[in-house]
Design a protein around this motif. Structure first.
Motif, PDB file in Angstrom:
ATOM      1  N   UNK A 123       0.971  -1.306  -0.056  1.00 27.08           N
ATOM      2  CA  UNK A 123       0.107  -0.073   0.057  1.00 27.08           C
ATOM      3  C   UNK A 123       0.858   1.183   0.057  1.00 27.08           C
ATOM      4  N   UNK A 124       1.792   1.580  -1.013  1.00 26.38           N
ATOM      5  CA  UNK A 124       2.700   2.514  -1.317  1.00 26.38           C
ATOM      6  C   UNK A 124       2.043   4.074  -1.053  1.00 26.38           C
ATOM      7  N   UNK A 125       0.453   4.005  -1.491  1.00 24.57           N
ATOM      8  CA  UNK A 125      -0.232   5.188  -1.319  1.00 24.57           C
ATOM      9  C   UNK A 125      -0.151   5.650   0.051  1.00 24.57           C
ATOM     10  N   UNK A 126      -0.738   4.799   1.012  1.00 24.18           N
ATOM     11  CA  UNK A 126      -0.699   5.029   2.246  1.00 24.18           C
ATOM     12  C   UNK A 126       0.454   5.440   2.714  1.00 24.18           C
ATOM     13  N   UNK A 127       1.523   4.825   2.532  1.00 20.18           N
ATOM     14  CA  UNK A 127       3.091   5.248   3.053  1.00 20.18           C
ATOM     15  C   UNK A 127       3.040   6.747   2.581  1.00 20.18           C
ATOM     16  N   UNK A 128       3.003   6.981   1.280  1.00 18.91           N
ATOM     17  CA  UNK A 128       3.327   8.370   1.097  1.00 18.91           C
ATOM     18  C   UNK A 128       2.215   9.341   1.672  1.00 18.91           C
ATOM     19  N   UNK A 129       0.983   9.066   1.847  1.00 21.56           N
ATOM     20  CA  UNK A 129       0.061   9.755   2.229  1.00 21.56           C
ATOM     21  C   UNK A 129       0.540  10.149   3.876  1.00 21.56           C
ATOM     22  N   UNK A 130       0.910   9.209   4.426  1.00 22.32           N
ATOM     23  CA  UNK A 130       1.108   9.460   6.034  1.00 22.32           C
ATOM     24  C   UNK A 130       2.504  10.270   6.079  1.00 22.32           C
ATOM     25  N   UNK A 131       3.376   9.976   5.065  1.00 22.10           N
ATOM     26  CA  UNK A 131       4.803  10.647   5.049  1.00 22.10           C
ATOM     27  C   UNK A 131       4.531  12.229   4.972  1.00 22.10           C
ATOM     28  N   UNK A 132       3.729  12.434   3.871  1.00 23.39           N
ATOM     29  CA  UNK A 132       3.458  13.535   3.538  1.00 23.39           C
ATOM     30  C   UNK A 132       2.783  14.417   4.519  1.00 23.39           C
ATOM     31  N   UNK A 133       1.918  13.746   5.061  1.00 24.47           N
ATOM     32  CA  UNK A 133       0.998  14.452   6.073  1.00 24.47           C
ATOM     33  C   UNK A 133       2.063  14.943   7.330  1.00 24.47           C
ATOM     34  N   UNK A 134       2.894  13.906   7.748  1.00 26.15           N
ATOM     35  CA  UNK A 134       3.642  14.112   8.796  1.00 26.15           C
ATOM     36  C   UNK A 134       4.752  15.444   8.533  1.00 26.15           C
ATOM     37  N   UNK A 135       5.280  15.184   7.363  1.00 22.05           N
ATOM     38  CA  UNK A 135       6.310  16.423   6.910  1.00 22.05           C
ATOM     39  C   UNK A 135       5.316  17.784   7.010  1.00 22.05           C
ATOM     40  N   UNK A 136       4.196  17.686   6.368  1.00 23.28           N
ATOM     41  CA  UNK A 136       3.415  19.001   6.426  1.00 23.28           C
ATOM     42  C   UNK A 136       2.946  19.607   7.536  1.00 23.28           C
ATOM     43  N   UNK A 137       2.458  18.563   8.547  1.00 28.20           N
ATOM     44  CA  UNK A 137       1.897  19.105   9.656  1.00 28.20           C
ATOM     45  C   UNK A 137       3.025  19.265  10.878  1.00 28.20           C
ATOM     46  N   UNK A 138       4.156  18.688  10.828  1.00 24.85           N
ATOM     47  CA  UNK A 138       4.811  18.501  11.931  1.00 24.85           C
ATOM     48  C   UNK A 138       6.212  19.366  11.666  1.00 24.85           C
ATOM     49  N   UNK A 139       6.784  19.170  10.312  1.00 25.04           N
ATOM     50  CA  UNK A 139       8.014  19.799  10.291  1.00 25.04           C
ATOM     51  C   UNK A 139       8.152  21.292   9.467  1.00 25.04           C
ATOM     52  N   UNK A 140       6.762  21.336   8.686  1.00 32.03           N
ATOM     53  CA  UNK A 140       6.544  22.681   7.820  1.00 32.03           C
ATOM     54  C   UNK A 140       5.331  23.160   8.160  1.00 32.03           C
ATOM     55  N   UNK A 141       4.804  23.363   9.433  1.00 35.86           N
ATOM     56  CA  UNK A 141       3.330  23.640   9.683  1.00 35.86           C
ATOM     57  C   UNK A 141       3.015  25.138   8.836  1.00 35.86           C
ATOM     58  N   UNK A 142       3.863  25.878   8.780  1.00 35.21           N
ATOM     59  CA  UNK A 142       3.296  27.144   8.126  1.00 35.21           C
ATOM     60  C   UNK A 142       3.576  27.118   6.612  1.00 35.21           C
TER      61      UNK A 142
END
Length: 144
Positions: A123-142
């Motif tokens: 389920x590579x799409x789920x992997x990408x979705x989770x990683x993208x969300x983590x980066x967006x929300x936690x590392x680059x929130x603004x």
């Protein structure tokens, strides 16, 4: 209709039980005992069954918008390392409008990390979705 004709009829019965009693999904311990008595997924190991049961309970809590119960179920999944509950952890980890008192940064990140760790490789799409969300929300929130 015969019960044997339904694929995994015990799980269907269990899921209908979850939705038929008001706030029945909040009684996690009792529901787990009922699921064991029903011998849901009797051909699978106990950890698989417990993960599927907790996932069904958590999904019902989400349908009822009872986020504290859904978080409690996710905590049980994490404590017991029940890999089959990864999808529930991903879903709960992405809920945006929960109060900081019950759902802080560390708790959200641990749910998403668990989901990422146990998401199937296929389920590579789920992997990408989770990683993208983590980066967006936690590392680059603004960043947009």
């Amino acid at each position: 209709m015969k019960i044997k004709q339904i694929p995994q009829p015990r799980m269907v019965l269990f899921e209908s039980l979850l939705g038929s009693v008001a706030n029945g999904y909040t009684k996690v311990t009792k529901l787990t005992k009922i699921a064991k008595l029903l011998r849901i997924h009797r051909d699978r190991d106990d950890l698989f069954v417990e993960g599927k049961i907790l996932q069904a309970i958590g999904e019902e809590a989400l349908r009822q918008h009872d986020y504290p119960v859904a978080l409690e179920v996710c905590d049980l999944i994490l404590q017991k390392n029940l890999e089959h509950g990864w999808e529930l952890c991903k879903t709960v980890g992405r809920i945006e409008d929960l109060p900081e008192e019950i759902f802080d940064f560390d708790r959200r990140l641990s749910l998403l990390s668990f989901a990422l760790a146990f998401c199937p490789d296929s389920d590579i799409d789920a992997h990408f979705e989770i990683l993208n969300y983590i980066c967006k929300e936690f590392f680059f929130p603004n960043k947009v």
